[in-house]
Structures are given as structure tokens and as C-alpha cells.
Design a protein around this motif. Structure first.
Motif, PDB file in Angstrom:
ATOM      1  N   ASP A 195      67.947  89.581  47.194  1.00 27.83           N
ATOM      2  CA  ASP A 195      67.474  89.220  45.852  1.00 27.83           C
ATOM      3  C   ASP A 195      66.754  90.377  45.178  1.00 27.83           C
ATOM      4  N   LYS A 196      65.953  91.100  45.948  1.00 27.32           N
ATOM      5  CA  LYS A 196      65.228  92.237  45.392  1.00 27.32           C
ATOM      6  C   LYS A 196      66.187  93.357  44.997  1.00 27.32           C
ATOM      7  N   ASN A 208      67.318  95.292  41.140  1.00 28.87           N
ATOM      8  CA  ASN A 208      66.631  96.581  41.062  1.00 28.87           C
ATOM      9  C   ASN A 208      67.304  97.478  40.024  1.00 28.87           C
ATOM     10  N   GLY A 211      65.202  96.493  50.584  1.00 28.03           N
ATOM     11  CA  GLY A 211      64.562  95.187  50.485  1.00 28.03           C
ATOM     12  C   GLY A 211      65.544  94.061  50.714  1.00 28.03           C
TER      13      GLY A 211
END
Length: 252
Positions: free
Chosen positions: A237-238, A242, A234
Motif C-alpha cells: 500500500d505504501k 509513493n 515498504g
């Protein structure tokens, strides 16, 4: 159509599965990071994508053409080029000679013309010299053109390896830890350079890197592997938020 696609590629060494069911699709002009802890299988994936290793299972295509079992030089001709985690320059050749070696596919003279130094030979050599000097200038290395590679500072050797990879005019450039051994200022310059070469050469870039500031700062998409398997994919930021990624890097 993806520029480079890997579907369910797996590789086993004896009873060890080093990479398991890995998938990747690189679109034109993307800048993608491949990250993971030490020993996660990142360089092994690069080696499969560039023909150094042949996957035990799965399929890899470059510009829609299968590259499974193609030699490394055939894959380079099709448009994929790379650098290495450990610098692999011809250390007793000059910087310009290192770059010209990678440009050899575009030099158009035969053995006889080369032996007798015909007009065709000199025309092609001049074209190669000018092309490779432009690449060195992009990396601010024009002044080092006639310096032996082994005498270059470490950071300049890293840049020279990238310049050499670009000389083959790739559609996909794969960089294996390009910031390794660089100080913060050199890393910041490298980030700018990577952005610049993607725009100037209109290429797709896939990079392995442990410097998270670099990865998060330039990659539009990140793929995370651990123990040979993809655990996340992703935006930066994702990825940085995580839980699986945090666990892989920091443990429970």
C-alpha cells in the motif's frame, strides 16, 4: 540475525555504476519483492547475491557468513538458490533429471560405488528419485517426470525451474521474474504456489517481477530500485502510492 543481508553493495562495469550503495535485510520466512523499471539493476543485484558477480564495494552475508568471493556452488550449499529471468534448464534431460542435478549435494555415494552400482548407490538413487518426484508432484508435474525439458509447455518449464531450485533445500529462494510469459490463470496459480512453498518449506523468498498484480498480491514488503539505487521500501500500500515510484515507472 538476518537470513540474507546486503550492506552498501556497489558494482561498477568500467565507468558505469550499475548498482549503487544497495542495502537489503531478509528475515526468516519473509516474502519480499524487488521491483523497478527495465534496466534498474534488479537482476544485477540478484547476480551479486548469488555469486555470479562480485561487488566492487560492500558486504553480503548469508546466515551470518560472508559470501563475498565465494563460488556460486558454495553459496548454494550455504542456503541460497535462484531461478533466472531467461529459463535455464538442461533441455535435453528429463524433468526428473533436471531436479536430481540440483539434489546432488545430498547424494552420498562415491565414484567406486557409482561405477559398480553397489547397494549404497541404489539406495541413494532411490532416495533422490523419491525426493525429486515429491517436488514435481507439488507443482503438479509428476506426469511430466520423464518428459524432456525442451518438450514441456512454457509454463511447466517455469515451474520445473522453481522445483529444481527447491531441490537444493535453500533457506532463501530468489525468483527472477517467475511469471514472465505466463497467462493470467497461470500467474494466479503461481501466486498460490509461491505462498504454499514458503509455508511448506519454511523459507524466505525474494522475487523480481514486473507483474504488479502478483507483487502487490503476495509480497509483504517491497523494495524499489531505479538507476541502481533504492528509491523506496515498504508495504504494498505504501509503495503503490509513493510519488517517487510512480515517477520512476511513468515519468514526470
Amino acid at each position: 540475525m538476518s537470513v540474507l543481508s546486503a550492506k552498501n553493495i556497489t558494482i561498477q562495469f568500467g565507468g558505469l555504476t550499475a548498482v549503487d550503495q544497495f542495502n537489503l535485510n531478509l528475515e526468516r520466512h519473509e516474502l519480499v519483492g524487488l521491483i523497478g523499471p527495465n534496466g534498474a539493476g534488479k537482476t544485477t543485484i540478484f547476480n551479486m547475491l548469488t555469486g555470479v558477480y562480485v561487488p566492487t564495494k560492500g558486504e553480503i552475508t548469508l546466515n551470518g557468513e560472508s559470501i563475498i568471493k565465494k563460488s556460486t556452488h558454495e553459496i548454494v550449499k550455504l542456503g541460497a538458490s535462484r531461478t533466472f529471468q531467461n529459463i535455464r534448464l538442461f533441455k535435453d534431460l528429463t524433468a526428473i533429471e533436471n531436479v536430481k542435478i540440483a539434489y546432488h549435494n545430498f547424494i552420498d555415494y562415491n565414484l567406486i560405488q557409482g561405477m559398480f552400482r553397489t547397494k549404497k548407490f541404489w539406495t541413494e538413487e532411490k532416495k533422490a528419485q523419491d525426493k525429486c518426484m515429491k517436488l514435481l508432484d507439488i507443482f503438479n508435474m509428476g506426469g511430466y517426470a520423464n518428459t524432456l525439458a525442451k518438450n514441456l509447455p512454457y509454463g511447466q518449464q517455469r515451474r520445473l525451474e522453481i522445483a529444481r531450485a527447491l531441490a537444493s533445500e535453500p533457506k532463501v529462494l530468489m525468483l527472477d521474474e517467475p511469471a514472465a510469459g505466463m497467462n493470467p490463470n497461470e500467474t494466479a496459480e503461481l501466486m498460490e504456489t509461491i505462498h504454499f512453498i514458503r509455508e511448506k518449506f519454511d523459507i524466505t523468498i525474494l522475487l523480481i517481477e514486473h507483474d504488479m498484480k502478483l507483487v502487490m498480491g503476495i509480497c509483504e514488503r517491497i523494495v524499489v530500485v531505479d538507476y541502481g539505487k533504492t528509491i523506496a521500501e515498504g508495504t504494498p500500500d505504501k509503495i503503490k502510492n509513493n510519488p517517487e515510484v510512480i515517477r520512476a515507472y511513468l515519468g514526470d
